[in-house]
Design a protein around this motif. Structure first.
Motif, PDB file in Angstrom:
ATOM      1  N   ALA A  18      11.979   9.902 -13.195  1.00  0.00           N
ATOM      2  CA  ALA A  18      11.831  10.404 -11.825  1.00  0.00           C
ATOM      3  C   ALA A  18      10.934   9.487 -11.000  1.00  0.00           C
ATOM      4  N   VAL A  19       9.798   9.100 -11.570  1.00  0.00           N
ATOM      5  CA  VAL A  19       8.856   8.246 -10.834  1.00  0.00           C
ATOM      6  C   VAL A  19       9.465   6.880 -10.545  1.00  0.00           C
ATOM      7  N   ASP A  53       0.838  -1.203   0.000  1.00  0.00           N
ATOM      8  CA  ASP A  53       0.000   0.000   0.000  1.00  0.00           C
ATOM      9  C   ASP A  53       0.873   1.255   0.000  1.00  0.00           C
ATOM     10  N   GLU A  54       1.955   1.226   0.770  1.00  0.00           N
ATOM     11  CA  GLU A  54       2.859   2.373   0.822  1.00  0.00           C
ATOM     12  C   GLU A  54       3.544   2.589  -0.527  1.00  0.00           C
ATOM     13  N   LEU A  55       3.949   1.494  -1.176  1.00  0.00           N
ATOM     14  CA  LEU A  55       4.600   1.622  -2.482  1.00  0.00           C
ATOM     15  C   LEU A  55       3.630   2.143  -3.534  1.00  0.00           C
ATOM     16  N   GLU A  56       2.384   1.687  -3.484  1.00  0.00           N
ATOM     17  CA  GLU A  56       1.393   2.200  -4.433  1.00  0.00           C
ATOM     18  C   GLU A  56       1.151   3.690  -4.209  1.00  0.00           C
ATOM     19  N   SER A  57       1.060   4.081  -2.940  1.00  0.00           N
ATOM     20  CA  SER A  57       0.860   5.499  -2.628  1.00  0.00           C
ATOM     21  C   SER A  57       2.052   6.324  -3.101  1.00  0.00           C
ATOM     22  N   ALA A  61       3.142  11.800 -14.830  1.00  0.00           N
ATOM     23  CA  ALA A  61       3.032  10.445 -15.378  1.00  0.00           C
ATOM     24  C   ALA A  61       1.753   9.807 -14.836  1.00  0.00           C
ATOM     25  N   ARG A  62       1.614   8.506 -15.041  1.00  0.00           N
ATOM     26  CA  ARG A  62       0.397   7.826 -14.599  1.00  0.00           C
ATOM     27  C   ARG A  62       0.704   6.389 -14.188  1.00  0.00           C
ATOM     28  N   VAL A  63       0.078   5.945 -13.086  1.00  0.00           N
ATOM     29  CA  VAL A  63       0.152   4.536 -12.699  1.00  0.00           C
ATOM     30  C   VAL A  63      -0.902   3.814 -13.535  1.00  0.00           C
ATOM     31  N   ALA A 115       4.198  10.318  -6.798  1.00  0.00           N
ATOM     32  CA  ALA A 115       5.274  10.681  -7.721  1.00  0.00           C
ATOM     33  C   ALA A 115       4.724  10.960  -9.114  1.00  0.00           C
ATOM     34  N   CYS A 116       3.770  10.161  -9.550  1.00  0.00           N
ATOM     35  CA  CYS A 116       3.166  10.376 -10.873  1.00  0.00           C
ATOM     36  C   CYS A 116       2.418  11.708 -10.918  1.00  0.00           C
ATOM     37  N   ALA A 117       1.683  12.014  -9.857  1.00  0.00           N
ATOM     38  CA  ALA A 117       0.947  13.274  -9.803  1.00  0.00           C
ATOM     39  C   ALA A 117       1.899  14.465  -9.863  1.00  0.00           C
ATOM     40  N   LYS A 118       3.048  14.325  -9.248  1.00  0.00           N
ATOM     41  CA  LYS A 118       4.029  15.418  -9.213  1.00  0.00           C
ATOM     42  C   LYS A 118       4.744  15.591 -10.547  1.00  0.00           C
TER      43      LYS A 118
END
Length: 222
Positions: free
Chosen positions: A117-118, A67-71, A82-84, A76-79
């Motif tokens: 970066a992500v 859960d922490e890695l997904e968050s 990019a997109r998960v 990072a994608c939002a910043k």
């Protein structure tokens, strides 16, 4: 200890992750086309494709860690723009694949910036949370960040994925002090992934028949 394998997947041999990324990139294009600006609509319809980085982490059972890695990936994608695209937790293999994507318009070639970066942020967080010495699975693995594959989507030039693999590899090697092996078009010698894995004992079982456990050691080092 973690190891990274950089890869460029040529268009005719794309993995399922690329298909997922294609749908996500189309979704981004539709979102842009929903604006009232004719110029924005015109730009969106000229999308050449995009680029994908698939980050494989040697953890799939610990829900708190995952859960922490997904968050981490989502933030990072939002910043970085990019997109998960997809997250696949494989409990049996104790391994999770994060498919990260970025949409590129005609003429755009810098996927290495946002995706690089992500991917490196995600890799660094995984290294802080996962201890391979306590890891066991039914899938071979060489490190916490076991594999990062780079793909192009649509009409995007393959060189974009090469640049992405080089950027990720350089950051992980130089800033995180983790051994890095590049393969495919990203490798100077164009070595294949399977050849590198065999050379470094990737398939050598360490927990009896059909199993791998504990830290991975390479005879003679890298």
């Amino acid at each position: 200890l973690s190891h990274f394998f950089g890869r460029v997947c040529r268009p005719r041999r794309r993995m399922a992750a690329s298909a997922l990324a294609t749908r996500a990139i189309r979704g981004l294009a539709k979102m842009r086309m929903s604006t009232s600006s004719a110029a924005a609509r015109g730009k969106a319809t000229k999308a050449a494709g995009g680029c994908v980085a698939v980050v494989y982490i040697s953890e799939g059972k610990d829900a708190v860690v995952m859960d922490e890695l997904e968050s981490t990936a989502e933030r990072a994608c939002a910043k970085h723009g990019a997109r998960v695209v997809n997250v696949f937790r494989d409990v049996e293999y104790n391994r999770t694949g994060f498919t990260l994507g970025v949409r590129l318009d005609v003429g755009e070639v810098d996927a290495a910036g946002p995706l690089g970066a992500v991917a490196t942020i995600l890799a660094e967080r995984a290294l802080s949370l996962v201890d391979l010495r306590e890891h066991a699975a039914t899938h071979p693995r060489c490190g916490v960040v076991d594999h990062i594959s780079c793909h192009v989507v649509g009409d995007t030039d393959a060189g974009v994925a090469v640049a992405l693999a080089h950027r990720i590899g350089a950051h992980i090697g130089e800033h995180l002090s983790v051994p890095v092996l590049l393969y495919g078009a990203a490798s100077a010698k164009k070595k294949g992934l399977a050849d590198l894995r065999r050379a470094h004992g990737y398939f050598r079982e360490t927990a009896g028949a059909g199993g791998w456990a504990g830290a991975h050691f390479v005879e003679g080092g890298f």
